[in-house]
Design an enzyme around this catalytic site. Structure first.
Site: not given
Ligand code: BGC
Ligand code: NOJ
Length: 815
Positions: A487
């Site tokens: 993400d």
């Molecule tokens: C996090 C990710 C997460 C995303 C969700 C980010 O700040 O680092 O792990 O999946 O937010 O919105």
């Molecule tokens: C958490 C999110 O829930 C997941 O969908 C994503 O793949 C990982 N963060 C990595 O960014």
């Protein structure tokens, strides 16, 4: 250092001191009514949706950090001394404190000045209520006169509004008190047909429902005025902050035990029968009363608890293994499976790190969660697949998340994550392999929940695949869109505005930035869809999906290979990301994992080379970090990933979700020692001895362990709700132990540490029970030489489905 120990026989983790490094939590509930509970009784409850229908209030990021919960206070009438038997909120001295977190229940016990108290908290299967069963025992040699006070703070339903809209909320709170039951009915007078109740099995010496009266205006939960003075105020909330507190007086002879049951629950009345009498404003309690009365009875509470234990025995009984390693056994048999069920229920909504407000059910997340729980609750997996697919957009794209209460997709955490659609294919494939139920493919499912837009689920899968093919970039690799699995790799975001969301902002038009990861994922999904097409007799289609997969495979080998590992992406300018050419972020874990899982480079040595690079550049003692070198400053062209200080989260943290991809990849190429070694590095049970460093619960996976660039290398964060649960379960059970459901049966293809000589497993698959024993007399890692099913030699290592209800003996020899 440890803060407790495992009790595998009872399937519990026993915490023996209350001051764990972080609250160590557990989950209550299995269908619709849920709660989180910490080892000091902190936490909250909700019905279906942690944001929209929250029953009790919890203040996130509070000081001390776990406050708001299911609290009890005991007070000695003679001395005036009072304490909390769960330590919080009074934090008084306790002897023999113990918190047993089990499957769907927690029991907290302690002793103070010769008074023992034990409270069992659980949610009966199929009921929208929780039971607190408290047993107080007088271990003194004289009579004890005590008061017992309960306390919860009600949330005004919408947890977001509850913590922000005070100008309204301070005037809406309403309750009713009848006998020993407190009813919380804020907004019931208008559009809500639901209320909460908090009941006690005993006659009351008093009650409180106005928080500030119960506590006293300037007191905290550690010194409630009612408890201090030893008498409730009988306050009735009007506006402000409704709470629920019962006051029960107890006189216990030496050695005597008294059981008190509390029931906290949620109830919906028919819209036309909300009030009794109908023209009044009084809650109609006719329907709820029998339920309350039932569970306040000790025998009913006990029966409900036994049913909960049976429910879990049945679920966990679907796969039980006995290997030479206790951490593997414990995680596969108990805790990892349990965590998979919790992620199924919660998605990423409610934990100590997820406020229940921010994120609903993720499209990508929920599909991956399915991989870990489908064998336990296939019928609920089916329902979940249909819910997720119904939010898919006509283009084949996806909303990134939906709210469980409304089941409608929303853009709150962004949209256009171009990996999303492919995960639906993997989720459905896992369901089909487990159940063989092809009928799901013919289910009529809407797009974007629009009535009239239905098509068979199968077409949703076709559109998913097409979505990627219609979005290829300059190298013919898939366009990344907002981001892919990561993400935080936001290649079109270019954000320079403080606070702007990396995930909802796209300051540059996409159209160039490409993802090697999605390339690998596509190859995997195309093969799955080809197999599904074959099952339906569409051989031509299967061939065309295979051709699409092969084409992408070739592109990945050509433009996604860096020489010693798979590249990560191409950015907005068409420049490579995750290459030796880059100064930082030269090698990323995700494409090494997913490309090899998809089979890319397994035949030409690339897989082995890439995994050697993972071992030399990314692996460290606490797990495998996401990329190296960590980004030391903010890169506007890369986005959120470089917003984290080095070593945390996506910026070179050990992002545990990705580690099992490497375990699987190592298993695919037959390196069993490496696969198992990676498995143990992040296995929470194997890390129990370093709990003071790890800090999170030793019984569940965290999302992240700080990487080697972080000052707190080895410290875990974000426990419980993570794709880590499902993927580690898949890696351990399906690839290391190698017991995999396939369309035509159970494949047995272990890849084990050299020194293991055998293991046993019981697997219930499509109604039959397989008793599998694997022996490995020679020191190999992989390679099944013979499978004998019920005394008869099988073809290869696939055990074809046996009649439901039968017991099947499977003897496997490796060598
Ligand atoms: C996090 C990710 C997460 C995303 C969700 C980010 O700040 O680092 O792990 O999946 O937010 O919105
Ligand atoms: C958490 C999110 O829930 C997941 O969908 C994503 O793949 C990982 N963060 C990595 O960014």
């Amino acid at each position: 250092m440890r803060y407790g120990h495992f009790d595998d026989e009872r399937r519990e983790y026993v915490i023996t001191r209350p001051d764990t490094p972080l609250p160590w939590i557990n989950y209550l509930g299995s269908e619709a009514y849920f709660g989180i509970i910490s080892n000091t009784a902190g936490g909250y409850s909700f019905y279906r949706d942690a944001r929209l229908r929250r029953l009790t209030r919890y203040r996130y990021n509070n000081v001390p950090f776990d406050l708001g919960g299911r609290y009890l206070y005991l007070r000695d009438t003679v001395s005036g001394d009072f304490w909390s038997p769960s330590w919080q909120p009074t934090r008084s001295e306790l002897e023999d404190y113990e918190c047993r977190h089990g499957m769907g229940y927690s029991a907290i016990s302690s002793r103070h000045e010769g008074i023992e108290a034990e409270t069992l908290y659980f949610v009966p299967v199929d009921e929208n209520l929780e039971i607190w069963r408290t047993r107080v025992t007088n271990k003194r040699d004289v009579e004890a006169k005590l008061s017992l006070f309960s306390a919860v703070e009600f949330c005004l339903w919408d947890a977001q509004d509850d913590q922000t809209n005070f100008q309204r909320n301070f005037s809406t709170g309403q309750v009713e008190v009848e006998g020993s039951v407190i009813y919380h009915k804020t907004e019931y007078r208008e559009r809500r047909d639901h209320f909460a109740y908090f009941a006690c099995s005993e006659p009351l010496a008093g009650f409180d429902t106005q928080r500030d009266t119960f506590l006293g205006a300037y007191n905290g939960w550690d010194t409630p005025a009612a408890v201090e003075r030893g008498q409730s105020f009988d306050s009735v909330a009007n506006g402000w902050a409704p709470c629920g507190s019962h006051h029960v007086e107890l006189t216990l002879a030496p050695g005597e035990t008294k059981e008190i049951v509390f029931v906290l629950g949620y109830w919906e009345n028919p819209v036309d029968a909300k009030f009794d009498p109908p023209d009044s404003q009084t809650i109609n309690k006719k329907l709820v009363k029998p339920v309350i009365e039932r569970y306040l009875r000790s025998d009913e509470a006990e029966g409900a608890f036994q049913r909960l234990r049976d429910y879990w025995s049945e679920l966990l009984g679907i796969l039980q293994v006995s290997t030479p390693d206790e951490h593997t056994n414990r995680m596969v048999n108990i805790w990892n499976a349990y965590q998979c069920m919790v992620t199924f229920n919660m998605s990423r909504s409610a934990s100590f790190y997820e406020s229940g407000i921010g994120r609903g059910m993720g499209f990508r997340d929920s599909n991956q969660d399915l991989l870990g729980f489908v064998h336990m609750v296939p019928e609920r997996a089916r329902e979940r697949i249909l819910d997720i697919a119904a939010t898919q957009l006509p283009s084949g794209g996806a909303y990134h998340q939906y709210q469980p209460l409304t089941k409608r997709g929303n853009d709150d955490v962004g949209s256009g994550f171009n990996d999303d659609p492919a995960w639906l294919i993997l989720g459905v494939a896992a369901y089909l392999k487990e159940t063989g139920d092809l009928s799901i493919l013919d289910e009529q499912v809407t797009y974007d929940n629009e009535p009239g837009s239905e098509s068979p689920l199968y077409e949703h899968l076709q559109r998913s695949l097409r979505y990627t093919l219609q979005r290829l970039g300059p190298h013919e690799l898939p366009l990344i869109g907002r981001a892919d699995w990561n993400d935080c790799l936001n290649l079109n975001c270019f954000s320079t505005t403080p606070g702007e969301s990396f995930q909802t902002t796209e300051n540059k038009e996409g159209g160039v930035a490409e993802s090697v990861f999605i390339g690998g994922l596509f190859v995997l999904a195309a093969e799955e869809l080809a197999q599904i097409a074959e099952l339906r007799g569409h051989t031509d289609e299967a061939e065309s999906y295979r051709a699409d997969g092969a084409q992408m495979d070739a592109v990945v080998r050509k433009h996604g290979w860096d020489g010693e590992w798979f590249r990560r992406a191409y950015d907005y300018f068409g420049d490579v990301v995750g290459s030796a050419e880059n100064e930082e972020g030269q090698i990323f874990i995700e494409p090494q994992g997913i490309c090899i899982v998809a089979g890319i480079g397994v035949d030409d040595g690339k897989a082995e080379t890439a995994l050697d690079s993972v071992a030399s550049r990314l692996a460290c003692e606490h797990g495998i970090v996401l990329q190296q070198p960590a980004f030391t400053h903010y890169y506007v062209n890369l986005g959120e990933i470089s917003s984290y200080p080095p070593g945390y989260k996506e910026n070179a943290g050990i992002f545990c979700h990705t580690n099992p991809w490497i375990m699987i990849a190592e298993s695919i190429i037959g390196r069993g020692d490496a696969a198992f070694d990676y498995y143990q590095r992040i296995n929470p049970s194997a890390r129990e001895d370093i709990s003071e460093l790890h800090r999170c619960e030793p019984y569940v996976y965290p999302q992240m362990i700080a990487g080697k660039d972080a000052p707190s290398f080895g410290e875990a964060k974000n426990s419980w709700l993570s794709g880590t649960a499902a993927w580690n379960f898949v890696a351990a059970s399906q690839w290391i132990l190698g017991i995999r459901a396939e369309y035509n049966g159970l494949r047995i293809d272990p890849c084990l540490p050299k020194e293991w000589e055998r293991f046993e497993a019981t697997r219930i698959f499509r109604g039959a029970t397989y008793r599998i024993s694997v022996s490995k007399p020679k020191g190999v890692c992989k390679g099944v030489t013979q499978v004998v099913v019920n005394g008869k030699k099988a073809e290869g290592n696939l055990v074809t489905p046996q009649p439901a209800g039968s017991e099947v003996v499977v003897e496997v020899t490796m060598g």
